[in-house]
Motif scaffolding. Structure first.
Motif, PDB file in Angstrom:
ATOM      1  N   CYS A   1       0.875  -1.177   0.000  1.00 43.14           N
ATOM      2  CA  CYS A   1       0.000   0.000   0.000  1.00 43.14           C
ATOM      3  C   CYS A   1       0.913   1.228   0.000  1.00 43.14           C
ATOM      4  O   CYS A   1       1.094   1.908   1.013  1.00 43.14           O
ATOM      5  N   VAL A   2       1.505   1.471  -1.173  1.00 42.82           N
ATOM      6  CA  VAL A   2       2.603   2.432  -1.293  1.00 42.82           C
ATOM      7  C   VAL A   2       2.179   3.842  -0.893  1.00 42.82           C
ATOM      8  O   VAL A   2       2.861   4.509  -0.109  1.00 42.82           O
ATOM      9  N   HIS A   3       1.072   4.324  -1.439  1.00 46.91           N
ATOM     10  CA  HIS A   3       0.677   5.716  -1.200  1.00 46.91           C
ATOM     11  C   HIS A   3       0.414   5.971   0.283  1.00 46.91           C
ATOM     12  O   HIS A   3       0.926   6.945   0.854  1.00 46.91           O
ATOM     13  N   ASP A   4      -0.364   5.117   0.915  1.00 44.60           N
ATOM     14  CA  ASP A   4      -0.674   5.319   2.328  1.00 44.60           C
ATOM     15  C   ASP A   4       0.579   5.293   3.187  1.00 44.60           C
ATOM     16  O   ASP A   4       0.724   6.102   4.121  1.00 44.60           O
ATOM     17  N   ASP A   5       1.499   4.378   2.884  1.00 42.35           N
ATOM     18  CA  ASP A   5       2.718   4.290   3.683  1.00 42.35           C
ATOM     19  C   ASP A   5       3.650   5.475   3.438  1.00 42.35           C
ATOM     20  O   ASP A   5       4.328   5.945   4.354  1.00 42.35           O
ATOM     21  N   MET A   6       3.683   5.976   2.218  1.00 41.39           N
ATOM     22  CA  MET A   6       4.500   7.163   1.932  1.00 41.39           C
ATOM     23  C   MET A   6       3.928   8.406   2.612  1.00 41.39           C
ATOM     24  O   MET A   6       4.668   9.248   3.118  1.00 41.39           O
TER      25      MET A   6
END
Length: 633
Positions: free
Chosen positions: A562-567
């Motif tokens: 979940c790239v966006h949320d983690d970034m």
């Protein structure tokens, strides 16, 4: 729902986990009494049958449960876990993390194990549900009117319903799995006990000499019987896969306190009932008996058929869910192309749905039912997939015990070679029935292994082509400091498989737009050899200079990125000012190098039909820019 193995559950928590494990973990092995004894006795009786041979068959079944399930899986392999997670790919991740040589051989083993599991996932629903529905033939009054086409239609209707409901999740009915299976085990144990009391001599089957004598006196026929006896332990290969959900202690309690006693009593009861039937009519249709349903009193038979059907549906559900989880792990370990994963429960990370896998399994299950048309015809196909998976599991366990536990080579081999030899003996016995249907799981596994190996090999070739002549990120940043380019405000995240090199998407953006963002994060999504990665260890970053930062996003092999949320959570991405750059290559086959042309075409097909990385990495579509190039592989 993920058990913390650092803690020992107690009281209500332990009871709840034990009940849940009874349904999810033991559904498959718990339905084996429907067909295992029938098939084993049928093989033993193929050259005539003596009453004493019945005890030998039952003894083989009991000792298969004791040696393979209790000793090998419950006591030994449940200790070879990967942060609480088990299964063939969990062992693969653990083994590869501890070796430097032979990694490709281990990868091949894991690929074979995964491919065989899919074969098992197709056969289990077909065989178990069909064997339960066939019990309708034993009903007084209407059994004679139940033709095999009727049985097949009812079976297909049930299987269609099971697969159709997968997209909606099983949370609403999952809580019934444990109680239903507990009732099932109590029922089959009680019926078995009734006949054991009438013939206590059957208890001598616990003495292993009967099993040994049977094998020594029956030659090749004994191997055919052993292949059928293995149906007793089908489902054992999946026991360790659910450790992360329930923990070792609840699974062991469920097995020792309920499941094993119930299975043992039922097999003993079927043996006692068969001995009694032999005394009455030793030659009249003796081989063709459906022993499980025949020993149920007629007044209770319909209820037992309904309960058996419910138990086989639960067993099917468990193996379908296992196929979803295995596919997710395979994608994270880069053994398969990306497929769209959908969460079916907000509170349970393990409840996922993969449409492509679901419909492929349904197609295979329907094809098997229509092709074999009876559970007896299908039984020969079942054992090979399971025994093959067990052999792979034992080989990977040897590596884990030797490297992870740091046991001496002698101790490791002394512990595991007997189990590996037993697995190979069962595999050899099942291979004798290849022409009877054993070719089915072998064909399925071979096809899936080809897909996996093509994908792994193709990815390596593509990576080599893309990285050929690539510029190191530090060198690129240094050159920009000497010859600056126009800068625009905002954040750019470049996803790449090697963040020590300058991504092609960044070079294309610079070439065509002649600008760079103020902040550029060269980001790699990395799968760690653990099932889950904590939030504190999710992101690692290394600043190159004021304009470039190298980032690694760490995920476990059982997690969906979940790239966006983690970034955003890490303070890197701004939801309104961040652009994600993704490289998308266009591939063309080439006869000159790499794989054979047909394999090039297969890889290109898989590559083109993989899930869009935007969806797979959970990135907002309106924040993504795709740039790429064409390559000949």
């Amino acid at each position: 729902m993920h058990a913390n193995h650092a803690e020992s559950p107690k009281g209500k928590v332990l009871a709840g986990l034990t009940i849940g494990a009874t349904g999810v973990v033991f559904g498959d092995i718990g339905t084996s009494p429907l067909y295992a004894f029938r098939e084993a006795l049928s093989q033993a009786a193929s050259d005539g049958l003596y009453r004493e041979e019945i005890v030998g068959v039952v003894s083989l079944m009991l000792w298969a449960l004791i040696l393979i399930v209790t000793l090998k899986y419950m006591i030994i392999l449940m200790r070879a876990d990967n942060d609480g997670e088990g299964g063939v790919l969990a062992l693969l991740a653990l083994a590869r993390a501890k070796v430097k040589r032979g990694r490709m051989a281990l990868l091949a083993l894991g690929a074979i194990g995964a491919a065989l599991f899919y074969g098992d996932a197709i056969i289990t629903p077909a065989l178990s549900v069909l064997s339960a529905v066939e019990g309708l033939k034993s009903l007084p009054g209407i059994g004679g009117a139940m033709s095999q086409p009727h049985i097949i239609m009812i079976t297909l209707a049930i299987l269609f319903a099971v697969f159709m409901v997968q997209a909606h999740g099983t949370k609403a009915v999952a809580r019934l799995f444990g109680p239903v299976c507990i009732i099932w085990f109590i029922a089959i144990g009680a019926i078995g006990l009734h006949y054991v009391v009438q013939d206590p001599a059957i208890l001598s089957a616990f003495v292993p000499i009967h099993a040994v004598r049977f094998m020594l006196t029956h030659g090749v026929l004994g191997l055919f019987v052993l292949g059928a006896v293995f149906l007793t332990v089908t489902g054992a290969e999946a026991l360790t896969a659910d450790m992360g959900h329930f923990g070792r202690l609840p699974i062991r309690i469920a097995w020792l306190a309920l499941v094993f006693p119930a299975l043992a009593l039922n097999y003993l009861g079927q043996g006692a009932f068969a001995r009694h039937a032999f005394n009455i009519a030793p030659h009249a249709n003796f081989i063709d008996q459906d022993w499980f349903f025949a020993m149920v009193p007629e007044s209770l038979r319909l209820a037992m058929i309904v309960l058996a059907t419910a138990a086989t549906i639960i067993a099917s559900q468990a193996v379908i869910t296992g196929a979803f989880s295995l596919t997710q792990q395979a994608m994270q370990l880069h053994l398969l192309p990306r497929l769209k994963i959908r969460q079916t429960s907000a509170g349970h990370a393990g409840q996922i749905y993969i449409a492509a896998v679901n419909w492929a399994l349904l197609f295979g299950v329907v094809a098997l039912v229509l092709a074999f048309r009876s559970s007896s015809a299908m039984a020969a196909a079942y054992g090979i997939a399971v025994t093959g998976t067990m052999v792979v599991t034992s080989l990977l366990a040897i590596v884990v015990i030797r490297r992870r536990w740091r046991w001496s080579r002698f101790t490791t081999l002394a512990l595991m070679i007997p189990f590996l030899a037993l697995d190979c003996l069962f595999l050899g016995a099942n291979l004798l029935r290849v022409t009877e249907g054993g070719w089915v799981p072998l064909t399925i596994a071979a096809g899936l292994f080809l897909l996996i190996w093509t994908w792994v090999t193709g990815r390596k070739l593509l990576a080599a082509i893309e990285n050929d002549g690539a510029v190191k990120l530090e060198d690129f940043a240094r050159s920009l400091r000497k010859r600056p380019v126009a800068e625009v405000p905002g954040v750019a995240v470049f996803l790449t498989s090697r963040n020590e090199l300058t991504p092609h998407a960044l070079l294309h953006n610079l070439k065509h737009n002649h600008v760079l963002h103020a902040h550029n994060y060269i980001t790699r999504v990395k799968t760690r050899p653990v099932p889950f990665v904590s939030r504190n260890n999710r992101i690692a970053r290394e600043e190159i200079d004021g304009q470039f930062t190298r980032v690694v996003l760490n995920y476990g092999f059982m997690e969906s990125p979940c790239v966006h949320d983690d970034m955003v959570a890490a303070g890197i991405a701004d939801p309104m000012r961040t652009s994600y750059f993704i490289g998308r290559s266009r591939l063309a086959p080439s006869k000159g190098h790499g794989m054979p042309l047909w394999q090039d075409l297969l890889f290109i097909f898989l590559y083109r039909n993989a899930t869009d990385p935007t969806d797979y990495f959970n990135i907002p579509h309106n924040r993504v820019i795709e740039l790429g190039a064409q390559y000949a592989i």
